[in-house]
Design a protein around this motif. Structure first.
Motif, PDB file in Angstrom:
ATOM      1  N   ASN A 124       0.854  -1.184   0.000  1.00 23.57           N
ATOM      2  CA  ASN A 124       0.000   0.000   0.000  1.00 23.57           C
ATOM      3  C   ASN A 124       0.894   1.239   0.000  1.00 23.57           C
ATOM      4  O   ASN A 124       1.481   1.569   1.013  1.00 23.57           O
ATOM      5  CB  ASN A 124      -0.919   0.004   1.220  1.00 23.57           C
ATOM      6  N   SER A 126       0.272   4.454  -0.108  1.00 26.09           N
ATOM      7  CA  SER A 126      -0.162   5.476   0.847  1.00 26.09           C
ATOM      8  C   SER A 126      -1.632   5.246   1.154  1.00 26.09           C
ATOM      9  O   SER A 126      -2.371   4.736   0.340  1.00 26.09           O
ATOM     10  CB  SER A 126       0.045   6.883   0.289  1.00 26.09           C
ATOM     11  N   ILE A 127      -2.002   5.639   2.346  1.00 29.95           N
ATOM     12  CA  ILE A 127      -3.387   5.461   2.773  1.00 29.95           C
ATOM     13  C   ILE A 127      -4.052   6.827   2.765  1.00 29.95           C
ATOM     14  O   ILE A 127      -3.613   7.732   3.463  1.00 29.95           O
ATOM     15  CB  ILE A 127      -3.443   4.820   4.166  1.00 29.95           C
ATOM     16  N   LYS A 128      -5.105   6.953   1.973  1.00 28.99           N
ATOM     17  CA  LYS A 128      -5.785   8.241   1.877  1.00 28.99           C
ATOM     18  C   LYS A 128      -7.276   8.130   2.158  1.00 28.99           C
ATOM     19  O   LYS A 128      -8.007   9.083   1.956  1.00 28.99           O
ATOM     20  CB  LYS A 128      -5.558   8.844   0.492  1.00 28.99           C
ATOM     21  N   TRP A 129      -7.723   6.988   2.625  1.00 23.77           N
ATOM     22  CA  TRP A 129      -9.137   6.792   2.910  1.00 23.77           C
ATOM     23  C   TRP A 129      -9.446   7.496   4.227  1.00 23.77           C
ATOM     24  O   TRP A 129      -8.894   7.155   5.275  1.00 23.77           O
ATOM     25  CB  TRP A 129      -9.437   5.294   2.966  1.00 23.77           C
ATOM     26  N   ARG A 130     -10.300   8.491   4.186  1.00 27.88           N
ATOM     27  CA  ARG A 130     -10.538   9.378   5.330  1.00 27.88           C
ATOM     28  C   ARG A 130     -10.961   8.647   6.611  1.00 27.88           C
ATOM     29  O   ARG A 130     -10.454   8.969   7.680  1.00 27.88           O
ATOM     30  CB  ARG A 130     -11.543  10.464   4.950  1.00 27.88           C
ATOM     31  N   PRO A 131     -11.876   7.664   6.556  1.00 33.09           N
ATOM     32  CA  PRO A 131     -12.222   6.978   7.810  1.00 33.09           C
ATOM     33  C   PRO A 131     -11.016   6.283   8.457  1.00 33.09           C
ATOM     34  O   PRO A 131     -10.869   6.295   9.677  1.00 33.09           O
ATOM     35  CB  PRO A 131     -13.280   5.962   7.390  1.00 33.09           C
ATOM     36  N   LEU A 132     -10.154   5.711   7.636  1.00 38.08           N
ATOM     37  CA  LEU A 132      -8.971   5.053   8.181  1.00 38.08           C
ATOM     38  C   LEU A 132      -7.979   6.076   8.741  1.00 38.08           C
ATOM     39  O   LEU A 132      -7.370   5.854   9.791  1.00 38.08           O
ATOM     40  CB  LEU A 132      -8.303   4.198   7.105  1.00 38.08           C
ATOM     41  N   LEU A 133      -7.841   7.208   8.080  1.00 40.69           N
ATOM     42  CA  LEU A 133      -6.990   8.285   8.603  1.00 40.69           C
ATOM     43  C   LEU A 133      -7.535   8.814   9.927  1.00 40.69           C
ATOM     44  O   LEU A 133      -6.772   9.088  10.863  1.00 40.69           O
ATOM     45  CB  LEU A 133      -6.880   9.423   7.590  1.00 40.69           C
TER      46      LEU A 133
END
Length: 188
Positions: A124, A126-133
């Protein structure tokens, strides 16, 4: 024992069960900080070989089948791959050996968790999914609150002699309460 994170070696219980992970985190950062300059240029197989005595020491001292050093090794190996230090063909064999040892000591569930975590780190970008952030933002507060609130709702469920089919509602109430408390602590 609590002050120096030595509870796993004493047979005592934690004041808060969630804090057992702090002991491993403390040891990890201490060992990683001291060992990284020494092993960063080693072949990944050598790093795995150097991890094995730690597994034996932890098992001998705690009397339990602990695999935390192997999990640390997997994270280290995965990060080395992710940052281009090692290639996949050198990382995978060492990771497979570590996973086989984890399976031998702890079984399928720990291997599944290790593989899921490794996949998230290695593949992965980068993580850009707002709920996960958002969850990551309150993660430490959630780490501290999930156990006490979870226990309250589990005990409430038992005191009320809730039928098994309704226990999920108590679990969800504990989760929602833990998330709300974690958010409140984060806002402080």
């Amino acid at each position: 024992a609590h002050l120096f994170y030595l509870v796993p070696l004493t047979g005592q219980t934690w004041f808060n069960e969630a804090y057992w992970t702090l002991a491993y985190e403390f040891v990890f950062y201490l060992i990683a900080g001291l060992a990284f300059p020494l092993v960063r240029h080693w072949h990944i197989g050598g790093v795995l070989a150097a991890s094995l005595p730690f597994v034996a020491i932890v098992i001998a001292m705690s009397g339990r089948q602990e695999v935390a050093p192997l999990l640390f090794f997997l994270g280290f190996a995965c990060c080395r791959y992710r940052f281009g230090i090692d290639r996949l063909e050198t990382t995978v064999p060492s990771a497979v050996v570590a996973l086989i040892l984890i399976w031998h000591f702890r079984g399928n569930e720990d291997v599944f968790v290790a593989l899921a975590t490794l996949g998230a780190i290695a593949f992965n970008p980068s993580i850009k999914w707002r709920p996960l952030l958002a969850l990551g933002t309150i993660s430490y507060s959630l780490y501290l609150t999930h156990y006490p609130f979870g226990v309250v709702f589990i005990k409430l469920c038992r005191v009320l002699k809730t039928p098994p089919q309704f226990e999920i509602f108590f679990a969800l109430a504990g989760l929602i309460t833990s998330l709300a408390a974690a958010y409140a602590f984060w806002r402080l």
